[in-house]
Design an enzyme around this catalytic site. Structure first.
Site: not given
Ligand code: PNW
Length: 466
Positions: A84, A129, A175, A304, A306, A377
């Site tokens: 991707r 992006h 996002e 995505n 995390y 992601e």
């Molecule tokens: C994503 N938050 O970004 C992006 O899609 C990527 O480009 C990035 O490198 C990756 O996650 C890691 O950060 C985010 O604050 C940035 O919740 C910030 C947030 C979530 C996703």
């Protein structure tokens, strides 16, 4: 500890499960003023003092623009089936509009796509992006403009036309929450606006841009090219802090403000009720025509994910949460967020909570009638160093093993999860954090450009062999 790979893990995923890695254009390409590329809002943001850690930028980044063949070979070496990446709008139209069409940009992505295919890797292409052509920011106000969605659809059309014979997986927008909240609410990402109304307008235009691009694809290309198209949204899990009804409602509201904001219009035809109630006339109304455009406009659910936080009900007097990653405009949500101090944290200070991933997948399945989901992601930042050519990133291996274990649990509980992309293929430009935060499964030495597979890349390789 997951030193070896448990052979049973991969067997818990279907045979046709899509395993991949992910990147984005501005974070890896470099060559910022080569090949006819026009400036984007991130070039300008990076050049603004105080916006990015150490004043860094994506000018050179991983120099993927010149080293893409080596990168694709490293992916093939790992045994992933899909890659991707995103297209930089200002490489295709240098000022964002069709009159600035740039053949050199088409040629670059065409070479990259061919390189993927000849290495047995499916290209999964994201159209946006975050690197909006700077001219569109200056001339019309970027995502705040009513004209932006048509301009995006014209850019998407040209991408489908030139690449759609070989690309069969498209993601319109990455996002929209980040663009809206971090870009136009908290001001920590480009274009750096601080506002409590702009995020809602921007989000609306991003949704329309997605919808219009999908309509172009479906009307002109999809039947002939046989591909699929969708949007990718990000969401953390929100766990009620206590068993109280108020906190349970708060967690639900937090998820609706985070993900429902973008997924409800596409799957249910309108913004969530709690957003209408709390945001009032700062939230645009979805007209009948727009509803028709948006409803059913995603062939799959791109996610995505995390991290996880606790959500508790707060009164109108909530603490301002200035730290990014903390769930948006908190005063509109009446929510207090917190984490359990015992949870492990990554270098982003994001908590490692694998079960949150399963709960989020189940929440999505329940709310949106079990759509096909791709995690586009998932990953973590840890600053592990090279010692004698080896990067022993055991914490990253543990992160992946534990999150994938919960993905497998979700599938066993009936979630239609069809693919998983590790973020990221390599260390890269982590936006406002610059090069400090390393998300890669390949290490990059930013002074020489040398790539080294970390132990996590080797772990994936043996997982996929199983
Ligand atoms: C994503 N938050 O970004 C992006 O899609 C990527 O480009 C990035 O490198 C990756 O996650 C890691 O950060 C985010 O604050 C940035 O919740 C910030 C947030 C979530 C996703």
């Amino acid at each position: 500890m997951n030193r070896g790979v448990s052979t049973s893990l991969v067997k818990r995923f279907p045979d046709d499960f899509v395993w991949g890695t992910a990147t984005s254009s501005y974070q890896i390409e470099g060559a910022a003023s080569e090949g006819g590329r026009g400036p984007s809002i991130w070039d300008v943001f990076c050049a603004t003092p105080g916006k990015v850690e150490n004043g860094e930028s994506g000018d050179v980044a991983c120099d993927h623009y010149h080293r893409y063949e080596e990168d694709v070979k490293l992916m093939a070496e790992m045994g992933v089936r899909a890659y991707r990446f995103s297209i930089s709008w200002s490489r295709i139209f240098s000022d964002g509009t069709a009159s600035s069409f740039n053949q050199a940009g088409i040629d670059f992505y065409s070479r990259l796509i061919d390189c993927c295919l000849s290495n047995g890797i499916e290209p999964w292409v994201t159209l946006y992006h975050w690197d909006l052509p700077q001219n569109l920011q200056e001339s019309i106000g970027g995502w705040l403009s009513e004209d932006i969605s048509d301009l995006f659809a014209q850019y998407a059309d040209v991408c489908f036309q030139h690449f759609g014979d070989r690309v069969t997986h498209w993601i319109t927008v990455n996002e929209a929450w980040v663009v809206s909240i971090l870009g136009h609410g908290q001001g920590v990402f480009a274009p750096g606006h601080v506002s409590n109304s702009e995020p809602y307008k921007v989000a609306h235009n991003l949704l329309l841009a997605h919808g219009k691009a999908v309509r172009v694809y479906r009307e002109k290309y999809q039947t002939e090219q046989g591909g699929v198209i969708g949007i990718t949204n990000n969401c953390d899990w929100r766990e009620p802090l206590t068993e109280s009804v108020e906190d349970k409602e708060a967690a639900q509201r937090a998820l609706e403000f985070f993900l429902g904001w973008f997924a409800d219009p596409i799957y249910l035809g309108d913004y969530p009720e709690c957003m209408k109630a709390n945001v009032g006339d700062r939230l645009p109304v979805i007209s009948d025509e727009e509803r028709e455009l948006l409803l059913g406009s995603s062939d799959f659910f791109g996610l995505n994910h995390y991290t996880t936080m606790f959500a508790a009900h707060a009164g109108r007097e909530v603490k301002k949460q200035a730290v990014y990653g903390n769930g948006g405009l908190s005063e509109d949500q009446q929510i207090d967020l917190s984490v359990d101090e015992s949870w492990l944290k990554t270098d982003m200070q994001w908590a490692v909570v694998p079960w949150g991933c399963r709960k989020l997948l189940e929440w999505i399945s329940d709310r949106y009638q079990n759509p096909p989901i791709y995690i586009t992601e998932n990953g973590c930042a840890y600053d592990d160093e090279i010692v004698d050519g080896v990067v022993d990133d055991q914490r990253r291996v543990d992160y992946y093993a534990s999150y994938l274990n919960e993905c497998a649990n979700a599938i066993e509980n009936g979630v239609n999860l069809k693919g998983y992309f590790a973020w990221s293929f390599m260390d890269n430009f982590e936006w406002a954090s610059g090069y400090d935060k390393r998300f890669g499964i390949h290490h990059v030495d930013f002074s020489t450009g040398v790539r080294t597979p970390k132990n996590s890349a080797k772990w994936f390789k043996s997982l996929l062999r199983g």
